[in-house]
Write a protein that holds these residues in place. Structure first.
Motif, PDB file in Angstrom:
ATOM      1  N   GLY A 167      -0.534  39.641  -4.617  1.00 27.03           N
ATOM      2  CA  GLY A 167       0.243  38.604  -5.582  1.00 27.03           C
ATOM      3  C   GLY A 167       0.475  37.091  -6.003  1.00 27.03           C
ATOM      4  N   HIS A 168       1.696  37.017  -6.488  1.00 26.64           N
ATOM      5  CA  HIS A 168       1.144  35.324  -6.984  1.00 26.64           C
ATOM      6  C   HIS A 168       2.391  35.188  -7.990  1.00 26.64           C
ATOM      7  CE1 HIS A 168       1.619  37.394 -11.398  1.00 26.64           C
ATOM      8  NE2 HIS A 168       1.084  38.215 -10.589  1.00 26.64           N
ATOM      9  N   GLY A 169       2.179  33.343  -7.620  1.00 29.31           N
ATOM     10  CA  GLY A 169       3.296  32.609  -8.161  1.00 29.31           C
ATOM     11  C   GLY A 169       3.140  33.180  -9.655  1.00 29.31           C
ATOM     12  N   VAL A 170       4.952  33.136 -10.448  1.00 24.59           N
ATOM     13  CA  VAL A 170       5.223  33.429 -11.703  1.00 24.59           C
ATOM     14  C   VAL A 170       5.658  32.052 -12.515  1.00 24.59           C
ATOM     15  CG1 VAL A 170       6.183  35.120 -13.199  1.00 24.59           C
ATOM     16  CG2 VAL A 170       5.077  35.399 -10.619  1.00 24.59           C
ATOM     17  N   LYS A 172       5.988  29.067 -15.751  1.00 23.59           N
ATOM     18  CA  LYS A 172       5.393  28.951 -17.141  1.00 23.59           C
ATOM     19  C   LYS A 172       3.927  30.057 -17.360  1.00 23.59           C
ATOM     20  CE  LYS A 172       7.962  25.085 -18.733  1.00 23.59           C
ATOM     21  NZ  LYS A 172       7.686  23.571 -18.887  1.00 23.59           N
ATOM     22  N   LYS A 173       3.582  30.039 -16.310  1.00 21.90           N
ATOM     23  CA  LYS A 173       2.023  31.051 -16.996  1.00 21.90           C
ATOM     24  C   LYS A 173       2.143  32.055 -15.858  1.00 21.90           C
ATOM     25  CE  LYS A 173      -1.723  27.138 -16.377  1.00 21.90           C
ATOM     26  NZ  LYS A 173      -2.252  25.830 -15.490  1.00 21.90           N
ATOM     27  N   LEU A 174       1.571  33.657 -16.410  1.00 24.62           N
ATOM     28  CA  LEU A 174       1.423  34.561 -15.642  1.00 24.62           C
ATOM     29  C   LEU A 174       1.314  34.963 -13.835  1.00 24.62           C
ATOM     30  CD1 LEU A 174       3.009  37.402 -15.968  1.00 24.62           C
ATOM     31  CD2 LEU A 174       0.110  38.074 -17.272  1.00 24.62           C
ATOM     32  N   HIS A 175       0.324  33.921 -13.604  1.00 22.48           N
ATOM     33  CA  HIS A 175      -0.667  33.989 -13.381  1.00 22.48           C
ATOM     34  C   HIS A 175      -0.201  32.412 -11.540  1.00 22.48           C
ATOM     35  CE1 HIS A 175      -2.077  37.565 -13.351  1.00 22.48           C
ATOM     36  NE2 HIS A 175      -1.638  38.026 -12.817  1.00 22.48           N
ATOM     37  N   GLU A 176       0.164  32.142 -11.648  1.00 24.02           N
ATOM     38  CA  GLU A 176       0.172  30.519 -10.532  1.00 24.02           C
ATOM     39  C   GLU A 176      -0.017  30.721  -9.041  1.00 24.02           C
ATOM     40  OE1 GLU A 176       3.944  28.577 -13.821  1.00 24.02           O
ATOM     41  OE2 GLU A 176       4.067  28.452 -11.212  1.00 24.02           O
ATOM     42  N   ARG A 177      -0.308  29.426  -8.710  1.00 21.84           N
ATOM     43  CA  ARG A 177      -0.431  29.612  -7.022  1.00 21.84           C
ATOM     44  C   ARG A 177       0.830  29.582  -6.467  1.00 21.84           C
ATOM     45  NH1 ARG A 177      -3.053  24.475  -5.183  1.00 21.84           N
ATOM     46  NH2 ARG A 177      -3.339  25.620  -2.706  1.00 21.84           N
ATOM     47  N   PRO A 178       1.141  30.289  -5.652  1.00 23.13           N
ATOM     48  CA  PRO A 178       0.180  29.988  -3.922  1.00 23.13           C
ATOM     49  C   PRO A 178      -0.556  32.304  -4.882  1.00 23.13           C
ATOM     50  CG  PRO A 178       1.775  30.395  -3.536  1.00 23.13           C
ATOM     51  CD  PRO A 178       2.338  30.124  -4.786  1.00 23.13           C
ATOM     52  N   GLU A 179      -1.584  32.195  -3.516  1.00 25.53           N
ATOM     53  CA  GLU A 179      -1.739  33.687  -3.634  1.00 25.53           C
ATOM     54  C   GLU A 179      -0.579  33.909  -2.963  1.00 25.53           C
ATOM     55  OE1 GLU A 179      -5.779  34.377  -2.652  1.00 25.53           O
ATOM     56  OE2 GLU A 179      -6.348  34.405  -5.431  1.00 25.53           O
ATOM     57  N   VAL A 180      -0.753  34.929  -2.848  1.00 27.75           N
ATOM     58  CA  VAL A 180       0.280  36.618  -1.469  1.00 27.75           C
ATOM     59  C   VAL A 180       0.015  37.365  -1.717  1.00 27.75           C
ATOM     60  CG1 VAL A 180       2.951  37.726  -1.245  1.00 27.75           C
ATOM     61  CG2 VAL A 180       2.856  35.289  -3.552  1.00 27.75           C
ATOM     62  N   PRO A 181      -0.576  37.537  -0.458  1.00 26.90           N
ATOM     63  CA  PRO A 181      -1.864  38.574  -0.160  1.00 26.90           C
ATOM     64  C   PRO A 181      -0.834  39.365   0.683  1.00 26.90           C
ATOM     65  CG  PRO A 181      -2.778  36.690   1.104  1.00 26.90           C
ATOM     66  CD  PRO A 181      -1.152  36.459   0.554  1.00 26.90           C
ATOM     67  N   ASN A 182      -1.186  40.887   0.600  1.00 27.14           N
ATOM     68  CA  ASN A 182      -0.409  42.141   1.114  1.00 27.14           C
ATOM     69  C   ASN A 182      -1.040  42.037   3.060  1.00 27.14           C
ATOM     70  OD1 ASN A 182       1.309  42.383  -1.177  1.00 27.14           O
ATOM     71  ND2 ASN A 182      -0.638  43.364  -1.657  1.00 27.14           N
ATOM     72  N   TYR A 183      -2.257  41.266   3.038  1.00 27.29           N
ATOM     73  CA  TYR A 183      -2.153  41.501   4.892  1.00 27.29           C
ATOM     74  C   TYR A 183      -2.547  39.991   5.597  1.00 27.29           C
ATOM     75  CZ  TYR A 183      -6.822  39.513   3.506  1.00 27.29           C
ATOM     76  OH  TYR A 183      -7.689  39.226   2.417  1.00 27.29           O
TER      77      TYR A 183
END
Length: 256
Positions: A167-170, A172-183
């Motif tokens: 996953g990711h930040g959302v 003004k941009k579709l993908h922003e920081r931070p990353e959101v891992p599923n583990y």
């Protein structure tokens, strides 16, 4: 840099997320045997544009469609095509809307017709893991608390959690920081603060966690060709309880 949203910005994002939720509901009405994935994509784009939005995915890094549609062993980033839905399929529909200068992002995995019980269980557990992750998206927690909540729920069922996609930040941009891992580990990673908007999106495989990329440069498939499920919400970190901007209510109404 991580961008925290003001209440004014969140109001704009709610409008984007509502159009996306309603677009998902329009797609849900069409999902049945004999429908092509291209027809689903066309309906979503038409609805989003009719409601003043732009499909976030179309043209993103040259992605040619409005939705990522991923049947069966395709984890994510599948191309809509002339593939016709069949009895027993599952299909992940992932979309985004750009409206008022802000993006929203969500995904839902549907059963088509009579789906094997073990695959229906995969869908249910993956969806549950999304909401367990959301419960941890409160100020003062850490990113690893979200990641751990997702991972422990699905791994205890014997499923594989995809590592390479997160996953990711959302905003003004579709993908922003931070990353959101599923583990991950509880108590590790970024400290969550109010106003952080993230897309939490468990990608969970019935078999191995390993994945492969197809020659088109986009489509991600499970290495063992076993089915994969994907659910996603755009979520705001709040003080006591996360706010879910996107919604599955229109999907669930359509599926009744």
């Amino acid at each position: 840099m991580i961008v925290y949203k003001t209440e004014e910005e969140l109001e704009l994002m709610r409008a984007s997320a509502k159009v996306l939720a309603q677009a998902h509901g329009e797609v849900a009405k069409l999902i049945k045997e004999g429908v092509t994935t291209r027809q689903l994509d066309q309906r979503a784009e038409e609805f989003i544009r009719d409601n003043g939005g732009i499909p976030s995915f179309k043209g993103y890094n040259d992605f040619p469609f409005s939705l990522c549609i991923s049947p069966n062993s395709v984890v994510v980033h599948g191309f809509p095509s002339d593939y016709t839905l069949k009895d027993g399929d599952i299909i992940s529909v992932d979309g985004g809307v750009f409206l008022n200068g802000y993006h929203s992002d969500s995904a839902y995995t549907y059963p088509v017709g009579n789906v094997a019980p073990e695959i229906l269980a995969l869908l249910q557990r993956t969806k549950e893991s999304l909401y367990l992750g959301i419960e941890q998206a409160v100020a003062g927690n850490r990113m690893g608390d979200i990641s751990y909540a997702v991972q422990q729920h699905v791994e205890k069922q014997g499923y594989g959690v995809v590592r390479e996609l997160v996953g990711h930040g959302v905003g003004k941009k579709l993908h922003e920081r931070p990353e959101v891992p599923n583990y991950g580990k509880r108590g590790s990673g970024l400290k969550l603060q109010t106003g952080l908007v993230i897309a939490i999106e468990p990608m969970v495989n019935l078999g191995t966690k390993q994945i492969v990329q197809e020659k088109d440069g986009w489509t991600i498939r499970t290495k063992d060709k076993m089915p994969s499920a994907h659910f996603e919400h755009t979520v705001v970190v709040r003080k006591d309880k996360a706010e879910v901007l996107t919604s599955f209510e229109y999907i669930e109404k359509a599926l009744q």
